[in-house]
Design an enzyme around this catalytic site. Structure first.
Site, PDB file in Angstrom:
ATOM      1  CD  GLU A 214      71.066  57.796  37.216  1.00  0.00           C
ATOM      2  OE1 GLU A 214      70.023  57.942  37.670  1.00  0.00           O
ATOM      3  OE2 GLU A 214      71.465  59.449  37.632  1.00  0.00           O
ATOM      4  CD  GLU A 315      72.823  61.747  34.462  1.00  0.00           C
ATOM      5  OE1 GLU A 315      72.192  61.994  36.175  1.00  0.00           O
ATOM      6  OE2 GLU A 315      72.134  60.594  33.297  1.00  0.00           O
TER       7      GLU A 315
END
Ligand SMILES: *[C@@H]1O[C@H](CO)[C@@H](O)[C@H](O)[C@H]1NC(C)=O
Length: 421
Positions: A214, A315
């Site tokens: 991320e 995720e």
């Protein structure tokens, strides 16, 4: 005799030729040796969150001394405040107990084939002056042995980079985004190199290394992310050409931004794109109805299928709210009940902030099950998925082990089949 075997040979040659011609690009150009067939098999996995990188919302008990506010909000400040020897002693017992061999066996038994293991740079390439402590790698080594025994593949995921690539507590350090400043990018390459070298003999289990979790594209220089990914890709492949290299989408569009980059045609045959799909991190998302959540999940199926490389949802969750205590940071409130700045009340978080899967209302349980089933169908339209997360201390919507035990998650049977049409 001669003519018969010649004919047989000619037939074999013709069928070989036609199978080569009809093979998809990724098969024809793909490098050999990755111990999981990402072109033809589905990734079905779970993240082992809160293990080697602390997240206050996953293990609030570790942070309970600072629950009323204070200077400890992440692993960095935790180690800084406790000091090296106390942090080492507390964290080493956490590493030994949070996830055990039994978890790996259960994960395999419920039909999963991958675990994604977040790790911080400080485990493999600590920097002078950092408060972080070490000792995780011995446990990670053990984990890889457990995964091998259970028949699971491992994605090693660099979850925290020097300076923090996103300012989230899950990068190790909450607050500023200082990655890409100073020497941080080359220090990150060193961390990747150390990981790739350490596990270059374990590619039967460690099939892929993710270069960085991320990175917040909107706050970083995207061209520098791309060049980090190019050198990281080379670094991983020089550890072993049997590794696939996983890159996070940096929150850019998986088709309009990423198609044409890091694909077979650009020489990145072994790249996996990782996109994270949550529907709880904006006021409008937490206000969506259960059926709107399902529709949004279903829409991702064709989107994923339209990418030009292996693409996983690395995720995702069953949660339709951001109620889990401290999900938005230690001491922070939730959008769902209007206690987070800039949000407004949708409904109460009671039972969803702290509790057990068993104690969720029947409506909540059904909504979670149908949302999960829709996501499984959608994400399997391409390379597959990795759920966040295996276990939490008290956040019921995110606890895959207990969601499975409660019958709200199953790899092999849908309670809500065919929702995506
Ligand atoms: C998960 O299940 C265990 C065993 O029943 C229980 O002790 C724990 O509180 C549960 N946690 C959640 C968040 O459901």
């Amino acid at each position: 005799m001669f003519s018969k075997s010649f004919l047989q040979l000619a037939t074999v040659a013709t069928s070989l030729l036609s199978s080569v011609q009809s093979a998809p690009t990724s098969l024809r150009l793909g490098k050999r040796g990755v111990a999981f067939d990402y072109s033809n098999d589905k990734v079905r996995g779970v993240n082992l969150g809160g293990w080697f990188v602390l997240e206050p919302w996953i293990t609030p008990s570790i942070f309970s001394e600072w629950a009323d506010g204070g200077s400890v909000v992440d692993e960095y400040t935790y180690c800084q405040t406790l000091g090296t020897s106390e942090a080492e002693s507390r964290l080493s017992s956490h590493w030994k107990s949070w996830i055990t061999q039994d978890d790996f066996n259960q994960i395999a038994q419920i039909g999963l084939n991958h675990v994604r293991i977040p790790i911080g740079y400080w485990a493999v390439a600590p920097l002078q002056g950092d408060p972080y402590v070490q000792g995780q790698l011995a446990v990670l080594d053990q984990a890889i042995t457990w995964a091998r025994g259970a028949g699971l593949k491992v994605m090693l995921d660099l979850h925290g980079a020097p300076g923090s690539q996103n300012g989230f507590d899950n990068s190790g350090r909450y607050g500023a985004i200082d990655w890409q400043q100073g020497d941080t990018v080359s220090q990150t390459i060193t961390a990747i190199k150390n990981l790739a070298q350490r596990y270059s003999g374990d590619t039967d289990v460690v099939t892929t290394i993710e270069l960085l979790n991320e990175p917040l594209g909107s706050d970083l220089n995207l061209d520098e992310i791309l060049s980090y990914y190019q050198s990281g890709y080379k670094t991983v492949q020089s550890g072993s050409s049997s590794f696939a290299t996983t890159i996070h989408d940096a929150f850019e569009d998986i088709q309009t931004y990423w198609n044409g980059k890091f694909n077979a045609a650009s020489g990145n045959q072994n790249a996996i794109l990782d996109t994270h799909q949550y529907q709880v991190f904006s006021p409008s998302q937490v206000a969506m109805s259960p059926s709107a959540h399902v529709s949004a999940a279903c829409a991702l199926g064709p989107d994923l299928a339209g990418t030009d490389k292996w693409t996983i949802v690395g995720e995702w969750t069953g949660a339709q709210t951001d109620c889990a205590k401290w999900l938005n940071g230690l001491g922070k409130g939730a959008r769902y009940d209007g206690t987070f700045p800039g949000s407004s009340y949708v409904a109460s978080c009671s039972g969803k902030d702290v509790g057990t899967v068993q104690d969720l209302s029947t409506d909540d349980q059904n909504n979670i099950a149908s949302f999960i089933d829709a996501q499984l169908d959608a994400y399997e339209e391409h390379t597959g998925w990795i759920f966040w997360t295996w276990r939490t201390e008290s956040a019921p919507e995110w606890h895959l082990q207990n969601l499975t035990a409660a019958g709200l998650f199953s790899v092999s049977s849908r309670k809500y089949p065919g929702q995506c049409g």
